[in-house]
Design an enzyme around this catalytic site. Structure first.
Site, PDB file in Angstrom:
ATOM      1  CE  LYS A   1       0.795  -2.343   7.676  1.00 53.25           C
ATOM      2  NZ  LYS A   1       1.804  -2.775   6.789  1.00 53.25           N
TER       3      LYS A   1
ATOM      4  CE  LYS B   1      -4.011  -7.372   2.936  1.00 56.10           C
ATOM      5  NZ  LYS B   1      -3.212  -6.514   2.163  1.00 56.10           N
TER       6      LYS B   1
ATOM      7  CE  LYS C   1       4.180  -8.994   1.852  1.00 54.93           C
ATOM      8  NZ  LYS C   1       4.539  -8.784   0.475  1.00 54.93           N
TER       9      LYS C   1
HETATM   10  P1  AMP Z   1       1.944  -6.321  -0.776  1.00 50.70           P
HETATM   11  O1  AMP Z   1       2.224  -7.711  -0.344  1.00 50.70           O
HETATM   12  O2  AMP Z   1       1.203  -5.527   0.260  1.00 50.70           O
HETATM   13  O3  AMP Z   1       3.134  -5.611  -1.340  1.00 50.70           O
HETATM   14  O4  AMP Z   1       0.893  -6.465  -1.978  1.00 50.70           O
HETATM   15  C1  AMP Z   1       1.301  -6.699  -3.298  1.00 50.70           C
HETATM   16  C2  AMP Z   1       0.123  -6.937  -4.210  1.00 50.70           C
HETATM   17  O5  AMP Z   1      -0.594  -8.109  -3.828  1.00 50.70           O
HETATM   18  C3  AMP Z   1      -0.911  -5.805  -4.211  1.00 50.70           C
HETATM   19  O6  AMP Z   1      -1.398  -5.639  -5.520  1.00 50.70           O
HETATM   20  C4  AMP Z   1      -1.984  -6.324  -3.303  1.00 50.70           C
HETATM   21  O7  AMP Z   1      -3.237  -5.758  -3.579  1.00 50.70           O
HETATM   22  C5  AMP Z   1      -1.969  -7.810  -3.621  1.00 50.70           C
HETATM   23  N1  AMP Z   1      -2.472  -8.620  -2.487  1.00 50.70           N
HETATM   24  C6  AMP Z   1      -1.916  -8.743  -1.265  1.00 50.70           C
HETATM   25  N2  AMP Z   1      -2.639  -9.549  -0.479  1.00 50.70           N
HETATM   26  C7  AMP Z   1      -3.701  -9.957  -1.234  1.00 50.70           C
HETATM   27  C8  AMP Z   1      -4.829 -10.826  -0.987  1.00 50.70           C
HETATM   28  N3  AMP Z   1      -5.007 -11.427   0.188  1.00 50.70           N
HETATM   29  N4  AMP Z   1      -5.700 -11.013  -2.005  1.00 50.70           N
HETATM   30  C9  AMP Z   1      -5.527 -10.417  -3.210  1.00 50.70           C
HETATM   31  N5  AMP Z   1      -4.498  -9.589  -3.488  1.00 50.70           N
HETATM   32  C10 AMP Z   1      -3.587  -9.359  -2.527  1.00 50.70           C
END
Ligand code: AMP
Ligand code: TRP
Length: 334
Positions: free
Chosen positions: A115, A197, A200
């Site tokens: 970031k 990965k 969003k």
């Molecule tokens: P966040 O959207 O960063 O708040 O992530 C929330 C949860 O979703 C966390 O446990 C992340 O590790 C999981 N996560 C986010 N993106 C992925 C992805 N592409 N594959 C698997 N897990 C994900």
């Protein structure tokens, strides 16, 4: 006597629309774990404001994320579902833990390094301290297990280090949490660039599938997913696009990679991609219907997050008071 259940804590930021990665990497596992554990599922709005948020969108998304938890099968009667900012102890414990965290260890976090490349000098200091707030989230509930995607592993290591550091400096205060990262679905990749990965915050909407994407959008995005010119459905590192689609299919249907390879032997990608899309649609469509019902029922959502906040505040304050006392703060008598 009934044995005390182990504690699970996890959370997702309401900082954008949730993706299939969030669902397969996090939420789907939570649903499986809820029977066996005492679970806290949090909407981490304090984390979300480490990047710019439109107040109106933040409000809408916070309730949507909560609704997705429930629509996916998290039972609010059995689990504690709450909003992070409703429990002030998170902010306070994060400050305390900041005083036991080193600039060096926070500067080494890969999410921060990525970031800071993007924002340069004007990166919010909240992004630097982000993992300390996450540690506070986890440690306040004496959490045993944290189910997350593999991208959060490093943050969890820090939570463990901080717990041990505090325990060693004073005396046993925190449970040292373990990560729970499932074998499949821990990292769902970008559909357009399967070496990174699925996220969003990507600029190209074809690179991710949203939990709330309508079926025809899901079908289109899967049909456009990048594969290769090899033309065989095989689980290998040389075919990262196909590998990712196989991971998605396997995580949803429970079929093994060998079974999937066998099923599509001698065929190209057309039928395989169609089946992947249909599996995603079948999984997400019922969730979408429930989410729409839930977000329309504000009074019900309020009753859930109020009850959640009450329970979470009680537990979190207990740990916070323990921390304050050990540090040497004078308690105010009641
Ligand atoms: P966040 O959207 O960063 O708040 O992530 C929330 C949860 O979703 C966390 O446990 C992340 O590790 C999981 N996560 C986010 N993106 C992925 C992805 N592409 N594959 C698997 N897990 C994900
Ligand atoms: N940092 C996590 C993510 O981006 C979200 C999060 C915040 C979290 N606090 C948490 C996850 C506590 C698990 C436990 O994915």
């Amino acid at each position: 006597m009934e044995e005390k259940k182990k504690v699970i804590f996890s959370g997702i930021q309401p900082s954008g629309q949730l993706t299939l990665g969030n669902y397969l990497g996090a939420i789907k596992n939570w649903v499986k774990l809820q029977e066996e554990y005492d679970c806290y599922f949090c909407v981490v709005d304090l984390h979300a404001i480490t990047v710019k948020q439109e107040p109106k969108d933040l409000r809408t998304r916070t309730l949507e994320v909560m609704s997705i938890y429930m629509a996916a099968g998290i039972d609010p009667e059995k689990n504690t579902i709450f909003i992070q900012s409703h429990v002030p102890a998170h902010s306070e414990a994060a400050w305390l833990l900041n005083c036991y965290s080193y600039m060096g260890e926070l500067g080494r976090m890969t999410q921060y390094k990525d970031k800071s490349q993007k924002y340069g000098e004007s990166i919010a200091s909240g992004l630097f301290n982000y993992p300390v707030l996450m540690a506070a989230d986890i440690l306040l509930y004496q959490t045993d297990l944290v189910p997350v995607g593999s991208d959060q592993k490093q943050h969890l290591e820090l939570a463990r280090d901080l717990a041990q550091r505090f325990n060693n400096l004073y005396s046993e205060t925190f449970v040292v949490p373990d990560p729970y990262i499932s074998k499949t679905g821990a990292k769902i990749m970008d559909l357009q660039d399967p070496t990174k990965k699925m996220s969003k915050s990507d600029d190209n909407p074809n690179s991710f599938i949203l939990i709330m994407d309508p079926p025809e959008v899901i079908r289109k995005k899967v049909s456009r997913a990048v594969t290769d010119s090899i033309g065989a459905v095989k689980y290998t590192d040389e075919q990262p696009g196909v590998k990712n689609l196989m991971t998605i299919l396997s995580t949803i249907t429970g079929e093994s990679f060998e079974e999937i390879e066998k099923k599509y032997e001698g065929q190209g990608y057309a039928q395989f991609k169609k089946d992947v899309a249909e599996a995603i649609v079948a999984e997400l469509e019922p969730i979408q219907i429930k989410v729409k019902e839930l977000v329309a029922n504000k009074a019900y959502l309020e009753s859930i997050y109020k009850a959640g906040a009450e329970k979470a505040n009680y537990i979190a304050n207990k740990t916070l008071r323990k921390m304050q006392k050990k540090i040497g703060f004078i308690p105010v008598s009641k």
